[in-house]
Design a protein around this motif. Structure first.
Motif, PDB file in Angstrom:
ATOM      1  N   PRO A 127      18.977  10.815 -15.157  1.00 27.34           N
ATOM      2  CA  PRO A 127      17.729  10.066 -15.349  1.00 27.34           C
ATOM      3  C   PRO A 127      17.740   8.761 -14.558  1.00 27.34           C
ATOM      4  CG  PRO A 127      18.662  10.777 -17.456  1.00 27.34           C
ATOM      5  CD  PRO A 127      19.713  11.017 -16.415  1.00 27.34           C
ATOM      6  N   TYR A 128      16.542   8.307 -14.205  1.00 25.41           N
ATOM      7  CA  TYR A 128      16.436   7.017 -13.534  1.00 25.41           C
ATOM      8  C   TYR A 128      16.935   5.899 -14.449  1.00 25.41           C
ATOM      9  CZ  TYR A 128      13.454   8.911  -9.810  1.00 25.41           C
ATOM     10  OH  TYR A 128      12.966   9.605  -8.736  1.00 25.41           O
ATOM     11  N   LYS A 129      17.683   4.955 -13.887  1.00 25.39           N
ATOM     12  CA  LYS A 129      18.097   3.761 -14.624  1.00 25.39           C
ATOM     13  C   LYS A 129      17.167   2.588 -14.303  1.00 25.39           C
ATOM     14  CE  LYS A 129      22.953   5.045 -15.068  1.00 25.39           C
ATOM     15  NZ  LYS A 129      24.367   4.654 -14.808  1.00 25.39           N
ATOM     16  N   PHE A 130      16.457   2.706 -13.186  1.00 28.75           N
ATOM     17  CA  PHE A 130      15.481   1.675 -12.823  1.00 28.75           C
ATOM     18  C   PHE A 130      14.456   2.286 -11.877  1.00 28.75           C
ATOM     19  CE2 PHE A 130      18.732   1.546  -9.576  1.00 28.75           C
ATOM     20  CZ  PHE A 130      18.007   1.455  -8.393  1.00 28.75           C
ATOM     21  N   LEU A 131      13.300   1.669 -11.769  1.00 28.93           N
ATOM     22  CA  LEU A 131      12.287   2.027 -10.787  1.00 28.93           C
ATOM     23  C   LEU A 131      12.021   0.797  -9.925  1.00 28.93           C
ATOM     24  CD1 LEU A 131       9.677   4.043 -12.917  1.00 28.93           C
ATOM     25  CD2 LEU A 131      11.417   4.956 -11.365  1.00 28.93           C
ATOM     26  N   THR A 132      11.899   1.011  -8.634  1.00 26.09           N
ATOM     27  CA  THR A 132      11.581  -0.092  -7.735  1.00 26.09           C
ATOM     28  C   THR A 132      10.091  -0.057  -7.425  1.00 26.09           C
ATOM     29  OG1 THR A 132      13.785  -0.058  -6.753  1.00 26.09           O
ATOM     30  CG2 THR A 132      12.037  -1.150  -5.498  1.00 26.09           C
ATOM     31  N   GLY A 133       9.419  -1.154  -7.785  1.00 25.59           N
ATOM     32  CA  GLY A 133       7.975  -1.215  -7.599  1.00 25.59           C
ATOM     33  C   GLY A 133       7.569  -2.320  -6.648  1.00 25.59           C
ATOM     34  N   LYS A 134       6.396  -2.141  -6.071  1.00 20.19           N
ATOM     35  CA  LYS A 134       5.898  -3.103  -5.103  1.00 20.19           C
ATOM     36  C   LYS A 134       4.770  -3.928  -5.694  1.00 20.19           C
ATOM     37  CE  LYS A 134       4.002  -3.459  -0.415  1.00 20.19           C
ATOM     38  NZ  LYS A 134       3.532  -2.725   0.782  1.00 20.19           N
ATOM     39  N   GLU A 158       2.265  -6.800  -4.015  1.00 21.59           N
ATOM     40  CA  GLU A 158       1.911  -7.444  -2.750  1.00 21.59           C
ATOM     41  C   GLU A 158       2.960  -7.088  -1.691  1.00 21.59           C
ATOM     42  OE1 GLU A 158       1.240 -11.563  -3.599  1.00 21.59           O
ATOM     43  OE2 GLU A 158      -0.564 -11.150  -4.781  1.00 21.59           O
ATOM     44  N   ASP A 159       3.718  -8.068  -1.196  1.00 20.71           N
ATOM     45  CA  ASP A 159       4.703  -7.773  -0.153  1.00 20.71           C
ATOM     46  C   ASP A 159       6.135  -7.863  -0.658  1.00 20.71           C
ATOM     47  OD1 ASP A 159       2.801  -7.327   1.850  1.00 20.71           O
ATOM     48  OD2 ASP A 159       2.600  -9.481   2.213  1.00 20.71           O
ATOM     49  N   GLU A 160       6.302  -7.726  -1.978  1.00 12.89           N
ATOM     50  CA  GLU A 160       7.640  -7.796  -2.561  1.00 12.89           C
ATOM     51  C   GLU A 160       7.954  -6.509  -3.311  1.00 12.89           C
ATOM     52  OE1 GLU A 160       7.923 -12.609  -3.415  1.00 12.89           O
ATOM     53  OE2 GLU A 160       7.607 -11.223  -5.085  1.00 12.89           O
ATOM     54  N   TRP A 161       9.236  -6.160  -3.350  1.00  6.82           N
ATOM     55  CA  TRP A 161       9.685  -5.018  -4.128  1.00  6.82           C
ATOM     56  C   TRP A 161      10.646  -5.501  -5.210  1.00  6.82           C
ATOM     57  CZ3 TRP A 161       8.407  -4.870   0.904  1.00  6.82           C
ATOM     58  CH2 TRP A 161       7.604  -3.812   1.344  1.00  6.82           C
ATOM     59  N   LYS A 162      10.484  -4.970  -6.406  1.00  9.17           N
ATOM     60  CA  LYS A 162      11.343  -5.388  -7.519  1.00  9.17           C
ATOM     61  C   LYS A 162      11.919  -4.155  -8.229  1.00  9.17           C
ATOM     62  CE  LYS A 162       8.864  -9.662  -8.690  1.00  9.17           C
ATOM     63  NZ  LYS A 162       8.205 -10.403  -9.792  1.00  9.17           N
ATOM     64  N   PRO A 163      13.234  -4.131  -8.447  1.00  8.38           N
ATOM     65  CA  PRO A 163      13.815  -3.072  -9.282  1.00  8.38           C
ATOM     66  C   PRO A 163      13.629  -3.433 -10.755  1.00  8.38           C
ATOM     67  CG  PRO A 163      15.542  -4.457  -8.369  1.00  8.38           C
ATOM     68  CD  PRO A 163      14.257  -4.984  -7.822  1.00  8.38           C
ATOM     69  N   ILE A 164      13.026  -2.539 -11.508  1.00 12.77           N
ATOM     70  CA  ILE A 164      12.739  -2.775 -12.928  1.00 12.77           C
ATOM     71  C   ILE A 164      13.560  -1.804 -13.764  1.00 12.77           C
ATOM     72  CG2 ILE A 164      10.948  -2.866 -14.697  1.00 12.77           C
ATOM     73  CD1 ILE A 164      10.558  -4.924 -12.465  1.00 12.77           C
ATOM     74  N   PRO A 165      14.382  -2.297 -14.708  1.00 10.33           N
ATOM     75  CA  PRO A 165      15.128  -1.390 -15.594  1.00 10.33           C
ATOM     76  C   PRO A 165      14.180  -0.416 -16.290  1.00 10.33           C
ATOM     77  CG  PRO A 165      15.886  -3.650 -15.855  1.00 10.33           C
ATOM     78  CD  PRO A 165      14.651  -3.716 -14.997  1.00 10.33           C
ATOM     79  N   ILE A 166      14.541   0.843 -16.357  1.00 12.00           N
ATOM     80  CA  ILE A 166      13.648   1.874 -16.866  1.00 12.00           C
ATOM     81  C   ILE A 166      13.249   1.618 -18.318  1.00 12.00           C
ATOM     82  CG2 ILE A 166      15.458   3.449 -17.679  1.00 12.00           C
ATOM     83  CD1 ILE A 166      12.243   4.438 -15.771  1.00 12.00           C
ATOM     84  N   GLN A 205      -6.139   7.098  -8.425  1.00  9.06           N
ATOM     85  CA  GLN A 205      -6.629   7.188  -7.052  1.00  9.06           C
ATOM     86  C   GLN A 205      -5.513   7.567  -6.073  1.00  9.06           C
ATOM     87  OE1 GLN A 205      -8.570   3.403  -6.432  1.00  9.06           O
ATOM     88  NE2 GLN A 205     -10.394   4.017  -7.585  1.00  9.06           N
ATOM     89  N   LYS A 206      -4.769   8.591  -6.453  1.00 10.24           N
ATOM     90  CA  LYS A 206      -3.708   9.169  -5.636  1.00 10.24           C
ATOM     91  C   LYS A 206      -2.541   8.203  -5.394  1.00 10.24           C
ATOM     92  CE  LYS A 206      -6.709  12.478  -3.284  1.00 10.24           C
ATOM     93  NZ  LYS A 206      -7.172  13.033  -1.988  1.00 10.24           N
ATOM     94  N   LYS A 207      -2.423   7.201  -6.252  1.00 11.15           N
ATOM     95  CA  LYS A 207      -1.295   6.282  -6.198  1.00 11.15           C
ATOM     96  C   LYS A 207      -0.636   6.225  -7.572  1.00 11.15           C
ATOM     97  CE  LYS A 207      -3.311   3.408  -2.539  1.00 11.15           C
ATOM     98  NZ  LYS A 207      -3.767   2.049  -2.155  1.00 11.15           N
ATOM     99  N   THR A 208       0.656   5.933  -7.596  1.00 10.28           N
ATOM    100  CA  THR A 208       1.399   5.875  -8.849  1.00 10.28           C
ATOM    101  C   THR A 208       1.751   4.428  -9.172  1.00 10.28           C
ATOM    102  OG1 THR A 208       2.366   8.044  -8.379  1.00 10.28           O
ATOM    103  CG2 THR A 208       3.384   6.745 -10.129  1.00 10.28           C
ATOM    104  N   TRP A 209       1.461   4.047 -10.418  1.00 10.16           N
ATOM    105  CA  TRP A 209       1.743   2.701 -10.890  1.00 10.16           C
ATOM    106  C   TRP A 209       2.590   2.785 -12.160  1.00 10.16           C
ATOM    107  CZ3 TRP A 209      -0.393  -1.428  -8.116  1.00 10.16           C
ATOM    108  CH2 TRP A 209      -1.382  -1.075  -7.185  1.00 10.16           C
ATOM    109  N   THR A 266       4.598   2.496  -6.875  1.00 12.20           N
ATOM    110  CA  THR A 266       5.737   3.262  -6.378  1.00 12.20           C
ATOM    111  C   THR A 266       5.220   4.450  -5.577  1.00 12.20           C
ATOM    112  OG1 THR A 266       7.662   4.614  -7.000  1.00 12.20           O
ATOM    113  CG2 THR A 266       5.836   4.552  -8.556  1.00 12.20           C
ATOM    114  N   SER A 267       6.020   4.908  -4.651  1.00 10.70           N
ATOM    115  CA  SER A 267       5.634   6.059  -3.824  1.00 10.70           C
ATOM    116  C   SER A 267       5.981   7.387  -4.484  1.00 10.70           C
ATOM    117  CB  SER A 267       6.335   5.972  -2.459  1.00 10.70           C
ATOM    118  OG  SER A 267       7.745   5.969  -2.618  1.00 10.70           O
ATOM    119  N   ILE A 268       6.684   7.346  -5.619  1.00 11.53           N
ATOM    120  CA  ILE A 268       7.093   8.571  -6.313  1.00 11.53           C
ATOM    121  C   ILE A 268       5.934   9.075  -7.168  1.00 11.53           C
ATOM    122  CG2 ILE A 268       8.863   9.647  -7.748  1.00 11.53           C
ATOM    123  CD1 ILE A 268      10.602   7.185  -7.252  1.00 11.53           C
ATOM    124  N   THR A 269       5.604  10.346  -7.072  1.00  8.87           N
ATOM    125  CA  THR A 269       4.506  10.916  -7.847  1.00  8.87           C
ATOM    126  C   THR A 269       4.929  11.161  -9.295  1.00  8.87           C
ATOM    127  OG1 THR A 269       5.106  13.208  -7.352  1.00  8.87           O
ATOM    128  CG2 THR A 269       3.651  12.080  -5.779  1.00  8.87           C
TER     129      THR A 269
END
Length: 218
Positions: free
Chosen positions: A111-118, A120-128, A138-142, A152-155
Motif C-alpha cells: 500500500p501507498y505510505k504517502f501520496l505526492t500532490g501538486k 501551483e508549482d510545488e509538490w508535497k509528499p503527504i502521509p497517506i 474533470q479527468k483529473k485526480t485530487w 496527482t497524475s495517478i488515476t
C-alpha cells in the motif's frame, strides 16, 4: 423473478473501470446465475445454473463486500482467479463476479505510505493516513488533507488497489478514508451522504451502495 437483461446496463460503470479484456463476467442472484458472458477464460457457466457453495459468487453474497479469491478446479473443472462485487437487482442481493486465468491474478503490491500532490508549482509528499478522500474531477485526480486539495497524475483506478484497507470506494468519482467519516445520513432523495469530520459531504452512488453497507456494517 422479474428481471430483464437491460437492467445490467446500470452495472456497466463498474465493469468498464477495471475489467481486463478477455475476462468472463457473471451475475448471480436468487440462488442462481442469471447472466453470463464468456470471455477468454470460459468457465462454462449456464444461465439458471445454481450457485455452488464456496464459489466466488457464494462468498460475495455471504460476506456482502468486495471479495477476491483463487478457487480450485473442484468447482468449475479449472482453477480460476476472480473478483466479486455485491450489487442489488430489484432490491435483492446479487453478486457481480469476474473470472480470469491464474496468470492474470493481480500482483500483490504494498500500500501507498504517502501520496505526492501538486499545489501551483510545488509538490508535497503527504502521509497517506492524513488523506481524507480522493476525487476524480474533470479527468483529473485530487486528494485532500487538512481540507487542502492536491493534484496527482495517478488515476482512481490505479490508486484503489494500493490504498490501505481504511479507504473505501463510494462512487465512480470518490474514494473516502473511513477514519475521517463523521456520520452517514440521507439526502432529500433518500440517497446516502457521507459527512466527513471537516464538514465535507460525499455522495454514495447506487452502484456502490451494497459494498458501502457491507464494509461499514449497517
Amino acid at each position: 423473478m422479474n428481471f430483464r437483461k437491460e437492467q445490467l446496463k446500470q452495472y456497466s460503470l463498474i465493469m468498464e473501470e477495471w475489467i481486463p479484456k478477455g475476462a468472463s463476467i457473471a451475475i448471480a442472484a436468487w440462488g442462481r446465475y442469471i447472466y453470463y458472458f464468456a470471455g477468454g477464460h470460459d468457465l462454462h457457466l449456464k444461465e439458471g445454473q445454481k450457485i455452488q457453495t464456496n464459489s466466488l459468487a457464494d462468498l460475495v453474497l455471504k460476506k456482502g463486500c468486495r471479495t477476491e479469491a483463487v478457487l480450485e478446479d473442484a468447482l468449475f473443472q479449472v482453477p480460476y482467479y476472480g473478483i466479486g462485487y455485491p450489487i442489488e437487482i430489484n432490491g435483492e442481493k446479487a453478486a457481480l463476479v469476474v473470472f480470469l486465468p491464474l496468470h492474470h491474478a493481480v500482483p500483490i503490491t504494498s500500500p501507498y505510505k504517502f501520496l505526492t500532490g501538486k499545489q501551483e508549482d510545488e509538490w508535497k509528499p503527504i502521509p497517506i493516513e492524513k488523506v481524507s478522500h480522493i476525487e476524480s474531477l474533470q479527468k483529473k485526480t485530487w486528494f485532500y488533507a487538512n481540507k487542502e486539495p492536491y493534484k496527482t497524475s495517478i488515476t482512481l483506478k490505479d490508486l484503489q488497489p494500493r490504498l490501505p484497507d481504511s479507504f473505501l470506494r463510494i462512487h465512480r468519482s470518490y474514494i473516502v478514508n473511513i477514519l475521517f467519516i463523521d456520520r452517514i445520513v440521507r439526502d432529500f432523495s433518500s440517497n446516502l451522504l457521507i459527512q466527513l469530520q471537516d464538514g465535507t459531504e460525499l455522495p454514495v452512488s447506487q452502484s456502490h451502495m451494497t459494498e458501502v453497507r457491507g464494509t461499514l456494517g449497517f
